[in-house]
Design an enzyme around this catalytic site. Structure first.
Site, mmCIF file in Angstrom:
data_model
loop_
_atom_site.group_PDB
_atom_site.id
_atom_site.type_symbol
_atom_site.label_atom_id
_atom_site.label_comp_id
_atom_site.label_asym_id
_atom_site.label_seq_id
_atom_site.Cartn_x
_atom_site.Cartn_y
_atom_site.Cartn_z
ATOM 1 N N GLU A 1 0.802 -1.227 0.000
ATOM 2 C CA GLU A 1 0.000 0.000 0.000
ATOM 3 C C GLU A 1 0.840 1.284 0.000
ATOM 4 O O GLU A 1 0.758 2.097 0.910
ATOM 5 C CB GLU A 1 -0.953 -0.003 1.197
ATOM 6 C CG GLU A 1 -1.975 -1.116 1.142
ATOM 7 C CD GLU A 1 -2.922 -1.109 2.345
ATOM 8 O OE1 GLU A 1 -2.730 -0.281 3.252
ATOM 9 O OE2 GLU A 1 -3.850 -1.940 2.365
ATOM 10 N N GLU B 1 -4.589 -8.745 0.434
ATOM 11 C CA GLU B 1 -5.120 -8.398 1.753
ATOM 12 C C GLU B 1 -6.621 -8.271 1.631
ATOM 13 O O GLU B 1 -7.130 -7.553 0.761
ATOM 14 C CB GLU B 1 -4.487 -7.104 2.260
ATOM 15 C CG GLU B 1 -4.801 -6.807 3.714
ATOM 16 C CD GLU B 1 -3.930 -5.671 4.264
ATOM 17 O OE1 GLU B 1 -2.715 -5.656 3.952
ATOM 18 O OE2 GLU B 1 -4.456 -4.810 4.982
#
Length: 805
Positions: free
Chosen positions: A429, A504
């Site tokens: 991220e 995720e």
């Protein structure tokens, strides 16, 4: 379609699963544990101010470090402790501290350790190994700065051969730890939280992480191990060694061997390459993780060095149309993400506690593990190898400067022998993931990875930016999505040749044993209805993966709760709520949801909620949910049929039931036949305590631990799920309580000591053996008004761990 084949060795430096060895018969190498007898000071110690010419001159010379780094510094009043150590978990929570770090202040700390070397060690290669220090560290040996460490998650190795002292003169290690430095937005602990070692080797030796043997299946279907052995010569004369490698099956029978000669100049390295052919090996897989033993022996000048590792034979393949294949068999990755801490011990995890956690995940039905967001302790990878769990290994720092590329290279070198690893992840991220800058950085990082290992694909855990004209997805082999369900179909349509996985997933939140969401009390219901704005429920997220064959699988956030990152609430909430299990490893409702979806050959049935509601709830509707993989589920209350419903494997099945005390019973059916039954009863008041150890014995090596479940029973012997009694523990025998907890994300009770309250019926106490323990360890739990409980755990005699004295 992109195909990858990988069958690496297992290079292990653990205590619990002893697969890698130094000091085998016929070798001169020794790997000695350096965990015991450290002195610790909490807080920084300023260096003395230097102003004079002579002082300035002397302070700049080798071996003349000042302050707490000085060889003769008086540390006699410092606390003596054993590693691994996390000082943050020892402190109280503080509302003024960083919310992401679990409201625990971290700060600075110092460690010192002295040791002696026998005169017979002169001429050997001597190496200190630190497996992990949180967060930044400076290390001095004998008054000289020998290492700066800029990551909490990378091991580092220090050659002290040139500056070591022998005989009666002591060697002094000093470590200054800066734990105010942060690498993540989660609880990271503080201190030397992983193992330390002293390795003694011949001058000509195999380098640390220097054996790389990766079985591959060739085009004609045969198996080949193209091994590489990195040799190092710290002696004073050139060496012409012979390298011998032999491979043994699980029965100890040799199946192949190879030899090669080399030349290694003084203070130089050499890489020796050998090919080993293996006929019809047993394959490593999730159900049967067969490992082979590899012995590498280097002989020269009358001495030898030997390293024993493991390897696993298998193939992996990520297919853009149909997902992930292990040994050409389609496997849906049913994975979980996890941080590295546990209740009571923080990040200072004993090896045996890692084994407990991986076993709990296997029981859940998980077959995959994502190391979030950093390289893990080596023991975790060892356990995944031996228990059958595929792994996404993840780099911590997204940076292409030399220091951080070296961190990435270290991760791949250390971990590339593990058959469990199927993906290398270079980041998580990052804001520049959808930009040309991000693309260029990943292109360079991927090159580093593939220079060291071409057998596994590179991925990155992207949370956006993958539809930009230039973005990171164009520089990786497998596209990784974080919480981007809405992007699955479009990306697959626009990039039909690129394999995809959810890196995720979910981030559903619930609190174990709570069935009402109450913002004022910071509770979250367990019906899988609560999730942050970016996330989804466990059921919705898994359905999106299961119904798309081309999605390789997912890694649910998270397998266990963890300290820090409290969501959606902050203070007084101090832990996360994302876990399928709480921070102790006690199952939440999500555990049974995933078990129902992930273990088709097991008849799963579980009911929520408990059936202990107050008198004013009588007649009021209570939501009852059956978590099951049965075709149909029938529900009865006190023998009266409430209803029978067809089960939905994604949504599960539920009823609104007017509360009445008694027995709530569910019956599961497949093909019209009863296959499962589950009962929830209204219990009596708490009457007695119960202790349930996870293991029946403890090894007497001073390393072994076992978590013990603490619960309350009523007079009829039934667990009381609403009990919150305060418990005091007494321990007798050669063992220690090293941590306590109860899974309550709002609890501020100390996690060290001998007292803990139950939370919704459960608590956990973790005990550890002492070296050389004999007899039994006796633990007693007491609470006011309840019958106490006592258990005795026998010690099992095992060889002492080779350690620095």
């Amino acid at each position: 379609m992109i195909a990858y084949r990988i069958f690496p060795w297992l290079f292990i430096t653990c205590l619990c699963v002893c697969i890698c060895s130094y000091g085998q018969p016929g070798t001169r190498s020794e790997k000695l544990l350096l965990d015991n007898g450290w002195r610790f000071h909490l807080g920084d110690i300023p260096f003395p101010v230097i102003r004079g010419n002579s002082e300035s001159y002397n302070a700049s010379k080798a071996g003349n470090a000042g302050g707490a780094a000085a060889v003769k510094y008086d540390d006699s009043q410092w606390r003596v402790l054993n590693l691994p150590h996390d000082w943050a978990v020892e402190s109280d929570v503080d509302s003024s501290a960083n919310v992401a770090q679990g409201y625990r202040k971290r700060g600075f700390g110092w460690y010192r350790r002295s040791f002696t070397l026998d005169s017979t060690d002169k001429g050997k290669n001597l190496e200190l190994q630190f497996e992990g220090i949180a967060t930044h560290a400076t290390v001095w040996v004998n008054g000289q700065v020998v290492r700066y460490s800029w990551s909490a998650y990378n091991s580092f190795y220090i050659d002290i051969s040139a500056i070591a002292r022998y005989g009666k003169e002591k060697n002094q290690i000093a470590v200054r730890v800066d734990a105010d430095a942060m690498e993540g937005w989660w609880y990271e602990g503080a201190g030397i939280y992983r193992h330390t070692w002293l390795v003694k080797r011949p001058p000509l030796h195999i380098s640390t992480d220097g054996v790389f043997a990766q079985p591959i299946k060739t085009a004609d279907g045969s198996w080949l191990i193209p091994a590489e052995v990195t040799l190092e010569n710290t002696g004073n004369k050139s060496a012409a060694p012979q390298v011998n490698i032999a491979v043994y099956d699980k029965y100890g029978k040799q199946v192949t061997s190879a030899q090669a000669n080399a030349t290694v100049d003084v203070l130089d390295k050499a890489v020796v390459k050998l090919n080993l052919h293996v006929n019809n090996p047993e394959l490593w897989n999730i159900e049967s993780p067969v490992l082979y033993t590899v012995k590498t022996v280097v002989t020269a000048n009358g001495s030898n060095d030997q390293v024993t590792t493991k390897c696993g034979f298998r193939t992996i393949r990520f297919d853009a149309d149909s997902g992930f294949y292990l040994n050409d068999k389609h496997v849906k990755i049913q994975g979980v993400c996890n941080h590295i801490d546990h209740v009571g011990v923080g990040t200072a995890m004993p090896d045996a506690l890692w084994a407990f956690r991986i076993q709990k995940l296997k029981e859940l039905g998980a077959n995959g593990y994502r190391c979030s967001h950093n390289p893990p302790s080596s023991i975790l990878l060892d356990l995944c190898d031996s228990l059958g769990m595929v792994v996404m290994d993840e780099n911590r720092n997204f940076n292409t400067s030399p220091e951080y590329l070296a961190q990435l290279e270290w991760m791949v070198r250390r971990d590339r022998n593990h058959p469990a690893i199927v993906l290398w992840s270079v980041f998580n991220e990052e804001p520049i993931q959808g930009s040309p800058v991000g693309y260029e950085m990943v292109r360079r990082m991927s090159k580093i990875v593939k220079r060291l290992d071409t057998s596994r694909p590179v991925t990155a855990a992207m949370s956006g930016g993958f539809f930009e004209p230039v973005n990171v997805s164009q520089a990786v082999d497998v596209m990784g999505f974080n919480y981007e369900i809405k992007g699955y179909d479009r990306f697959h349509k626009e990039h039909p040749t690129q394999p995809m996985t959810s890196s995720e997933d979910a981030s559903g939140v619930m609190v174990r044993g709570e069935y009402v969401t109450d913002k004022t009390k910071h509770t979250l219901d367990s019906y899988d209805t609560q999730f942050p704005s970016w996330a989804a429920t466990h059921r919705v997220a898994w359905k999106a993966i299961a119904e798309r064959q081309w999605m390789a699988g997912c890694f649910v956030w998270t397998g266990f709760d963890y300290h820090g990152e409290p969501t959606p609430y902050t203070w007084p909430t101090v832990n996360s709520n994302f876990g399928i299990m709480d921070i102790c490893g006690f199952p939440k409702a999500a555990y049974y949801i995933h078990q129902s979806q992930w273990i088709p050959n097991k008849n799963v049935l579980h009911l929520i909620p408990h059936w202990n509601w107050p008198a004013d709830s009588i007649g009021k509707p209570i939501k009852v949910m059956a978590l099951s993989n049965a075709d149909n589920v029938k529900l009865l209350l006190n023998g009266k049929l409430i209803g029978e419903k067809k089960n939905d494997l994604y949504e599960m099945v539920s009823w609104e039931v007017p509360y009445k005390p008694g027995k709530l019973e569910a019956i599961g059916y497949k093909n019209g036949k009863e296959v499962s039954r589950y009962v929830v009863e209204t219990t009596g008041v708490p009457a007695q305590l119960q202790l349930i150890p996870y293991k029946d014995t403890l090894k007497n090596d001073g390393q072994d631990v076992t978590p013990i479940t603490v619960q309350v029973l009523d007079a009829a012997g039934r667990p009381v799920p609403t009990a919150n009694n305060h418990i005091t523990f007494e321990i007798k025998g050669a063992g220690n309580i090293i941590g306590l907890g109860n899974g309550n994300p709002n609890s501020h009770e100390p996690e060290k000591g001998n007292q803990q309250s139950l939370f919704n019926g459960l608590a956990q106490v973790i005990v550890q053996s002492q070296p050389g323990a004999e007899g039994v360890l006796t633990i007693t739990a007491k609470a006011e008004g309840l019958q106490p409980a006592t258990i005795s755990i026998p010690f099992k005699k095992v060889p002492a761990v080779a350690a620095v004295q």
